[in-house]
Motif scaffolding. Structure first.
Motif, PDB file in Angstrom:
ATOM      1  N   TYR A   1       0.850  -1.190   0.000  1.00 44.29           N
ATOM      2  CA  TYR A   1       0.000   0.000   0.000  1.00 44.29           C
ATOM      3  C   TYR A   1       0.884   1.238   0.000  1.00 44.29           C
ATOM      4  O   TYR A   1       1.907   1.276   0.684  1.00 44.29           O
ATOM      5  CB  TYR A   1      -0.885  -0.011   1.256  1.00 44.29           C
ATOM      6  CG  TYR A   1      -1.877   1.106   1.320  1.00 44.29           C
ATOM      7  CD1 TYR A   1      -2.949   1.152   0.442  1.00 44.29           C
ATOM      8  CD2 TYR A   1      -1.761   2.124   2.263  1.00 44.29           C
ATOM      9  CE1 TYR A   1      -3.876   2.188   0.500  1.00 44.29           C
ATOM     10  CE2 TYR A   1      -2.682   3.151   2.334  1.00 44.29           C
ATOM     11  CZ  TYR A   1      -3.745   3.178   1.446  1.00 44.29           C
ATOM     12  OH  TYR A   1      -4.663   4.198   1.509  1.00 44.29           O
TER      13      TYR A   1
ATOM     14  N   GLY B   1       0.689   5.056   1.080  1.00 40.23           N
ATOM     15  CA  GLY B   1      -0.139   5.977   1.847  1.00 40.23           C
ATOM     16  C   GLY B   1       0.709   6.797   2.794  1.00 40.23           C
ATOM     17  O   GLY B   1       1.920   6.928   2.604  1.00 40.23           O
TER      18      GLY B   1
ATOM     19  N   CYS C   1      -2.934  10.436   7.295  1.00 43.81           N
ATOM     20  CA  CYS C   1      -4.160  10.338   6.500  1.00 43.81           C
ATOM     21  C   CYS C   1      -5.355  10.207   7.446  1.00 43.81           C
ATOM     22  O   CYS C   1      -5.368   9.341   8.320  1.00 43.81           O
ATOM     23  CB  CYS C   1      -4.068   9.129   5.575  1.00 43.81           C
ATOM     24  SG  CYS C   1      -5.487   8.904   4.487  1.00 43.81           S
TER      25      CYS C   1
ATOM     26  N   VAL D   1      -8.765   7.443   4.461  1.00 46.31           N
ATOM     27  CA  VAL D   1      -8.534   6.351   3.511  1.00 46.31           C
ATOM     28  C   VAL D   1      -7.505   5.346   4.031  1.00 46.31           C
ATOM     29  O   VAL D   1      -7.749   4.133   4.013  1.00 46.31           O
ATOM     30  CB  VAL D   1      -8.118   6.895   2.122  1.00 46.31           C
ATOM     31  CG1 VAL D   1      -7.738   5.767   1.183  1.00 46.31           C
ATOM     32  CG2 VAL D   1      -9.253   7.724   1.522  1.00 46.31           C
ATOM     33  N   CYS D   2      -6.379   5.822   4.506  1.00 44.45           N
ATOM     34  CA  CYS D   2      -5.320   4.902   4.955  1.00 44.45           C
ATOM     35  C   CYS D   2      -5.731   4.057   6.160  1.00 44.45           C
ATOM     36  O   CYS D   2      -5.595   2.828   6.121  1.00 44.45           O
ATOM     37  CB  CYS D   2      -4.025   5.654   5.234  1.00 44.45           C
ATOM     38  SG  CYS D   2      -3.309   6.430   3.767  1.00 44.45           S
TER      39      CYS D   2
ATOM     40  N   THR E   1      -8.379   1.532   5.078  1.00 41.29           N
ATOM     41  CA  THR E   1      -7.806   0.482   4.237  1.00 41.29           C
ATOM     42  C   THR E   1      -7.017  -0.516   5.074  1.00 41.29           C
ATOM     43  O   THR E   1      -7.160  -1.734   4.907  1.00 41.29           O
ATOM     44  CB  THR E   1      -6.909   1.102   3.148  1.00 41.29           C
ATOM     45  OG1 THR E   1      -7.711   1.971   2.341  1.00 41.29           O
ATOM     46  CG2 THR E   1      -6.263   0.038   2.277  1.00 41.29           C
TER      47      THR E   1
ATOM     48  N   TYR F   1       0.615   9.867  -6.340  1.00 44.42           N
ATOM     49  CA  TYR F   1       0.571  10.629  -5.097  1.00 44.42           C
ATOM     50  C   TYR F   1       1.097  12.026  -5.372  1.00 44.42           C
ATOM     51  O   TYR F   1       1.794  12.264  -6.368  1.00 44.42           O
ATOM     52  CB  TYR F   1       1.410   9.953  -4.006  1.00 44.42           C
ATOM     53  CG  TYR F   1       2.831   9.722  -4.456  1.00 44.42           C
ATOM     54  CD1 TYR F   1       3.814  10.677  -4.248  1.00 44.42           C
ATOM     55  CD2 TYR F   1       3.174   8.564  -5.150  1.00 44.42           C
ATOM     56  CE1 TYR F   1       5.105  10.480  -4.704  1.00 44.42           C
ATOM     57  CE2 TYR F   1       4.461   8.361  -5.613  1.00 44.42           C
ATOM     58  CZ  TYR F   1       5.417   9.323  -5.384  1.00 44.42           C
ATOM     59  OH  TYR F   1       6.695   9.134  -5.854  1.00 44.42           O
TER      60      TYR F   1
ATOM     61  N   GLY G   1      -5.728   5.128  -3.706  1.00 41.52           N
ATOM     62  CA  GLY G   1      -6.173   4.333  -2.567  1.00 41.52           C
ATOM     63  C   GLY G   1      -6.278   2.854  -2.876  1.00 41.52           C
ATOM     64  O   GLY G   1      -7.278   2.225  -2.532  1.00 41.52           O
TER      65      GLY G   1
ATOM     66  N   PHE H   1      -9.948   1.345  -2.926  1.00 41.55           N
ATOM     67  CA  PHE H   1     -10.489   1.740  -1.634  1.00 41.55           C
ATOM     68  C   PHE H   1     -11.957   1.338  -1.566  1.00 41.55           C
ATOM     69  O   PHE H   1     -12.714   1.536  -2.511  1.00 41.55           O
ATOM     70  CB  PHE H   1     -10.348   3.254  -1.432  1.00 41.55           C
ATOM     71  CG  PHE H   1     -10.992   3.747  -0.166  1.00 41.55           C
ATOM     72  CD1 PHE H   1     -10.443   3.439   1.060  1.00 41.55           C
ATOM     73  CD2 PHE H   1     -12.161   4.489  -0.200  1.00 41.55           C
ATOM     74  CE1 PHE H   1     -11.028   3.880   2.244  1.00 41.55           C
ATOM     75  CE2 PHE H   1     -12.761   4.943   0.960  1.00 41.55           C
ATOM     76  CZ  PHE H   1     -12.193   4.629   2.187  1.00 41.55           C
TER      77      PHE H   1
END
Length: 133
Positions: A4, A6, A10, A13-14, A17, A85, A101, A118
């Motif tokens: 992942y 991230g 965050c 989302v992070c 997830t 990103y 995501g 996501f």
């Protein structure tokens, strides 16, 4: 390997997830030991090695935090998977991070096998992992 991209600050989302993936691994029982989880930070200025490690291991005790201060190295890791990103700092000093995501499932031969966006349910992730394993 489930990888992942991230960052630890965050807000939604992070952590969602990571939590969903943790639940999926719980659903596959002992086979979860066959799955390595790694998170590569896209915000290395704020995600120190310690911060990143603490974050990842809070979800996955054996999880790995990946971090580089070399923007070219991060880009080289992310681009082949389609991960994107952007980290910007506003005039007032506020850091804004955007990122893809997705979770990326990579087999032991280094091939991308599954890409979960996501919001993929823990049941769907667990099913895919069982099939792959």
């Amino acid at each position: 390997l489930v990888l992942y991209f991230g960052y630890t600050s965050c807000p939604d989302v992070c952590p969602t997830t990571m939590s969903d993936l943790s639940a999926a691994l719980g659903l596959i029982g002992d086979d979860a030991d066959k799955v390595q989880v790694a998170m590569a930070t896209v915000d290395p200025d704020r995600d120190t090695p310690e911060v990143l490690s603490d974050y990842v291991t809070a979800f996955f005790p054996d999880g790995i935090g990946l971090r580089t201060e070399d923007p070219a190295a991060l880009k080289a890791a992310a681009e082949p998977l389609g991960a994107s990103y952007d980290v910007t700092t506003a005039d007032d000093g506020e850091v804004e991070v955007t990122h893809t995501g997705f979770l990326y499932v990579i087999d032991d031969q280094g091939l991308l096998r599954v890409q979960w966006p996501f919001g993929t349910s823990d049941d769907d992730m667990a099913h895919d992992l069982e099939v792959l394993l």
